[in-house]
Motif scaffolding. Structure first.
Motif, PDB file in Angstrom:
ATOM      1  N   CYS A  88      37.415  38.179  34.263  1.00 38.89           N
ATOM      2  CA  CYS A  88      36.332  38.788  35.037  1.00 38.89           C
ATOM      3  C   CYS A  88      36.011  37.893  36.214  1.00 38.89           C
ATOM      4  CB  CYS A  88      35.109  39.045  34.171  1.00 38.89           C
ATOM      5  SG  CYS A  88      34.253  37.548  33.641  1.00 38.89           S
ATOM      6  N   SER A  89      35.001  38.271  36.982  1.00 46.50           N
ATOM      7  CA  SER A  89      34.684  37.539  38.206  1.00 46.50           C
ATOM      8  C   SER A  89      33.779  36.339  37.969  1.00 46.50           C
ATOM      9  CB  SER A  89      34.011  38.476  39.208  1.00 46.50           C
ATOM     10  OG  SER A  89      32.808  38.995  38.662  1.00 46.50           O
ATOM     11  N   HIS A  90      33.427  36.068  36.716  1.00 47.09           N
ATOM     12  CA  HIS A  90      32.496  34.982  36.426  1.00 47.09           C
ATOM     13  C   HIS A  90      33.234  33.753  35.925  1.00 47.09           C
ATOM     14  CE1 HIS A  90      30.071  38.716  36.004  1.00 47.09           C
ATOM     15  NE2 HIS A  90      29.270  38.008  36.797  1.00 47.09           N
ATOM     16  N   ILE A  91      32.707  32.591  36.296  1.00 49.64           N
ATOM     17  CA  ILE A  91      33.341  31.315  36.006  1.00 49.64           C
ATOM     18  C   ILE A  91      32.479  30.544  35.014  1.00 49.64           C
ATOM     19  CG2 ILE A  91      34.155  29.142  36.992  1.00 49.64           C
ATOM     20  CD1 ILE A  91      34.577  30.614  39.622  1.00 49.64           C
TER      21      ILE A  91
ATOM     22  N   LYS B  86      38.581  34.943  18.860  1.00 47.35           N
ATOM     23  CA  LYS B  86      39.607  35.091  19.884  1.00 47.35           C
ATOM     24  C   LYS B  86      39.091  35.831  21.106  1.00 47.35           C
ATOM     25  CE  LYS B  86      42.882  33.121  17.504  1.00 47.35           C
ATOM     26  NZ  LYS B  86      43.481  31.837  17.934  1.00 47.35           N
ATOM     27  N   THR B  87      38.029  36.602  20.938  1.00 51.19           N
ATOM     28  CA  THR B  87      37.461  37.365  22.050  1.00 51.19           C
ATOM     29  C   THR B  87      35.937  37.260  22.026  1.00 51.19           C
ATOM     30  OG1 THR B  87      37.311  39.405  20.768  1.00 51.19           O
ATOM     31  CG2 THR B  87      39.370  39.009  21.969  1.00 51.19           C
TER      32      THR B  87
ATOM     33  N   ILE C 199      32.293  42.377  30.051  1.00 52.86           N
ATOM     34  CA  ILE C 199      33.728  42.622  29.899  1.00 52.86           C
ATOM     35  C   ILE C 199      34.269  41.773  28.753  1.00 52.86           C
ATOM     36  CG2 ILE C 199      35.992  42.236  30.990  1.00 52.86           C
ATOM     37  CD1 ILE C 199      34.808  43.112  33.585  1.00 52.86           C
ATOM     38  N   GLU C 200      35.136  42.332  27.955  1.00 54.46           N
ATOM     39  CA  GLU C 200      35.701  41.599  26.828  1.00 54.46           C
ATOM     40  C   GLU C 200      36.724  40.588  27.333  1.00 54.46           C
ATOM     41  OE1 GLU C 200      38.612  43.210  23.724  1.00 54.46           O
ATOM     42  OE2 GLU C 200      36.671  43.343  22.678  1.00 54.46           O
ATOM     43  N   LEU C 201      36.520  39.338  26.987  1.00 48.97           N
ATOM     44  CA  LEU C 201      37.398  38.265  27.422  1.00 48.97           C
ATOM     45  C   LEU C 201      38.264  37.812  26.257  1.00 48.97           C
ATOM     46  CD1 LEU C 201      34.821  36.128  29.479  1.00 48.97           C
ATOM     47  CD2 LEU C 201      36.229  38.043  30.250  1.00 48.97           C
ATOM     48  N   HIS C 202      39.515  37.492  26.560  1.00 48.48           N
ATOM     49  CA  HIS C 202      40.486  37.097  25.535  1.00 48.48           C
ATOM     50  C   HIS C 202      40.913  35.658  25.764  1.00 48.48           C
ATOM     51  CE1 HIS C 202      41.173  41.231  23.965  1.00 48.48           C
ATOM     52  NE2 HIS C 202      40.801  41.557  25.211  1.00 48.48           N
ATOM     53  N   LYS C 203      41.196  34.989  24.670  1.00 45.96           N
ATOM     54  CA  LYS C 203      41.573  33.593  24.747  1.00 45.96           C
ATOM     55  C   LYS C 203      42.894  33.407  25.479  1.00 45.96           C
ATOM     56  CE  LYS C 203      42.273  29.488  21.877  1.00 45.96           C
ATOM     57  NZ  LYS C 203      42.274  28.930  20.496  1.00 45.96           N
ATOM     58  N   ASP C 204      43.792  34.355  25.326  1.00 45.75           N
ATOM     59  CA  ASP C 204      45.094  34.237  25.984  1.00 45.75           C
ATOM     60  C   ASP C 204      44.995  34.345  27.498  1.00 45.75           C
ATOM     61  OD1 ASP C 204      46.200  33.985  23.480  1.00 45.75           O
ATOM     62  OD2 ASP C 204      46.680  36.133  23.294  1.00 45.75           O
ATOM     63  N   ASP C 205      43.912  34.958  28.008  1.00 40.70           N
ATOM     64  CA  ASP C 205      43.734  35.116  29.453  1.00 40.70           C
ATOM     65  C   ASP C 205      42.982  33.965  30.092  1.00 40.70           C
ATOM     66  OD1 ASP C 205      44.991  37.574  29.260  1.00 40.70           O
ATOM     67  OD2 ASP C 205      43.096  38.649  28.935  1.00 40.70           O
ATOM     68  N   MET C 206      42.621  32.970  29.311  1.00 33.69           N
ATOM     69  CA  MET C 206      41.835  31.849  29.829  1.00 33.69           C
ATOM     70  C   MET C 206      42.667  31.029  30.804  1.00 33.69           C
ATOM     71  SD  MET C 206      39.903  28.883  27.613  1.00 33.69           S
ATOM     72  CE  MET C 206      39.105  27.500  28.412  1.00 33.69           C
ATOM     73  N   LYS C 207      42.162  30.833  32.029  1.00 29.68           N
ATOM     74  CA  LYS C 207      42.899  30.134  33.086  1.00 29.68           C
ATOM     75  C   LYS C 207      41.996  29.116  33.763  1.00 29.68           C
ATOM     76  CE  LYS C 207      45.771  34.139  34.236  1.00 29.68           C
ATOM     77  NZ  LYS C 207      45.111  35.068  33.295  1.00 29.68           N
ATOM     78  N   VAL C 208      42.629  28.118  34.325  1.00 32.93           N
ATOM     79  CA  VAL C 208      41.912  27.122  35.129  1.00 32.93           C
ATOM     80  C   VAL C 208      41.598  27.736  36.480  1.00 32.93           C
ATOM     81  CG1 VAL C 208      42.014  24.823  36.171  1.00 32.93           C
ATOM     82  CG2 VAL C 208      43.083  25.238  33.948  1.00 32.93           C
ATOM     83  N   TYR C 209      40.382  27.577  36.942  1.00 30.51           N
ATOM     84  CA  TYR C 209      40.037  28.131  38.236  1.00 30.51           C
ATOM     85  C   TYR C 209      40.643  27.287  39.348  1.00 30.51           C
ATOM     86  CZ  TYR C 209      37.393  29.211  42.416  1.00 30.51           C
ATOM     87  OH  TYR C 209      37.050  29.544  43.708  1.00 30.51           O
ATOM     88  N   SER C 210      41.249  27.977  40.293  1.00 28.62           N
ATOM     89  CA  SER C 210      41.812  27.317  41.469  1.00 28.62           C
ATOM     90  C   SER C 210      41.351  28.091  42.687  1.00 28.62           C
ATOM     91  CB  SER C 210      43.329  27.290  41.397  1.00 28.62           C
ATOM     92  OG  SER C 210      43.864  28.601  41.289  1.00 28.62           O
ATOM     93  N   PRO C 211      40.868  27.397  43.731  1.00 25.60           N
ATOM     94  CA  PRO C 211      40.396  28.092  44.936  1.00 25.60           C
ATOM     95  C   PRO C 211      41.484  28.945  45.554  1.00 25.60           C
ATOM     96  CG  PRO C 211      39.753  25.767  44.964  1.00 25.60           C
ATOM     97  CD  PRO C 211      40.741  25.953  43.826  1.00 25.60           C
ATOM     98  N   PRO C 212      41.100  30.059  46.195  1.00 25.49           N
ATOM     99  CA  PRO C 212      42.101  30.942  46.784  1.00 25.49           C
ATOM    100  C   PRO C 212      42.979  30.247  47.824  1.00 25.49           C
ATOM    101  CG  PRO C 212      39.959  32.045  46.630  1.00 25.49           C
ATOM    102  CD  PRO C 212      39.746  30.612  46.291  1.00 25.49           C
TER     103      PRO C 212
END
Length: 284
Positions: free
Chosen positions: A242-245, A259-260, A268-281
């Motif tokens: 989602c758009s939140h950090i 796991k979620t 929005i339902e968040l999943h552990k497998d989709d967890m990513k490090v934020y990097s600026p555009p």
């Protein structure tokens, strides 16, 4: 020094109780003064306070060798004679009277004579404060004569009842056990309550979640970005669809339990497998 030991705290408490009794009587006198025309009684306040103090000492020493504060703690003066009692009362009353009369910042000095008296009294007061501090150090070391006036007159406190047992009732023990039980309960139970989850659960009743499709918006972090969970600037920022950090620890704590989980802002339902490090555009 008296044969019966008197703790330092009891002697200091006796002085505090004497001051508290005096303040209570002074407050009653001030309530009575409100019945008169404003300004009539205020000009005589030093004399009225001196009269109240004099009456307190007269009633106290006429019934024995102890002040009212000492009687509440079963204390008395060991070697107080009639002459010493008169000097004790006179010095106590006069020092406070001069302080109220000439050193009260709320009272205006009308002539040069009063200003000169105030100047000399301030020097004497500074000397007395220095001697009182030295006397306090001696009292902490020896355990007798907490006030400088007691040391000057060579009088000290002693206990009236040296072997009086302390009577503790069942009601007192019950209250103590109940209180300590509640303290242990709160100490153990409060850290286990997830207040952030309760707050989110309550806010969900009157807040409308944003209907945003998953992965439809790329998260962007600014100086105003807050973690939806702890409401602080994200530490080791992470996102998961989602758009939140979030902070790494805030998000990982949820994924460790399950796991979620639903985003605290957009649901929005968040999943552990989709967890990513934020990097600026601009870093891509």
């Amino acid at each position: 020094m008296s044969s019966a030991y008197v703790s330092r705290i009891n002697q200091l408490d006796a002085l505090q109780l004497d001051e508290a009794i005096l303040r209570i009587l002074q407050n009653r006198v001030q309530d009575i003064a409100k019945l008169f025309t404003p300004g009539t009684v205020e000009s005589w306040s030093p004399e009225i306070n001196a009269t109240v103090r004099t009456l307190i000492w007269i009633f106290a020493f006429s019934k024995g060798k102890s002040t009212f504060g000492q009687r509440l703690l079963d204390l008395t003066y060991a070697n107080l004679t009639t002459k010493k009692a008169i000097l004790f009362s006179f010095i106590s009353v006069m020092t406070k009277y001069l302080e109220d009369k000439y050193m009260d910042p709320n009272r205006m000095m009308n002539n040069t004579r009063e200003k000169m008296i105030k100047k000399y009294l301030e020097k004497i007061a500074n000397l007395i404060h220095l001697l009182s501090f030295i006397n306090l150090l001696m009292f902490l070391h020896r355990g007798i004569q907490p006030s400088i006036l007691e040391r000057i007159l060579n009088i000290s406190s002693q206990s009236v009842s040296t072997s009086k047992p302390r009577n503790i009732g069942y009601s007192y023990i019950t209250r103590e056990l109940l209180w300590h039980g509640l303290v242990e309960l709160f100490t153990i139970g409060l850290p286990m309550i997830n207040f952030h989850y309760l707050k989110r659960y309550l806010f969900k009743f009157w807040s409308r979640p944003n209907k945003i499709m998953k992965n439809s918006i790329i998260p962007t972090m600014t100086i105003y970005t807050k973690c939806p969970y702890c409401n602080e600037n994200p530490v080791l920022p992470r996102h998961s669809g989602c758009s939140h950090i979030y902070c790494y620890y805030c998000m990982m704590a949820h994924f460790t339990a399950a796991k979620t989980f639903n985003c605290y802002e957009c649901e929005i339902e968040l999943h552990k497998d989709d967890m990513k490090v934020y990097s600026p555009p601009w870093s891509n």
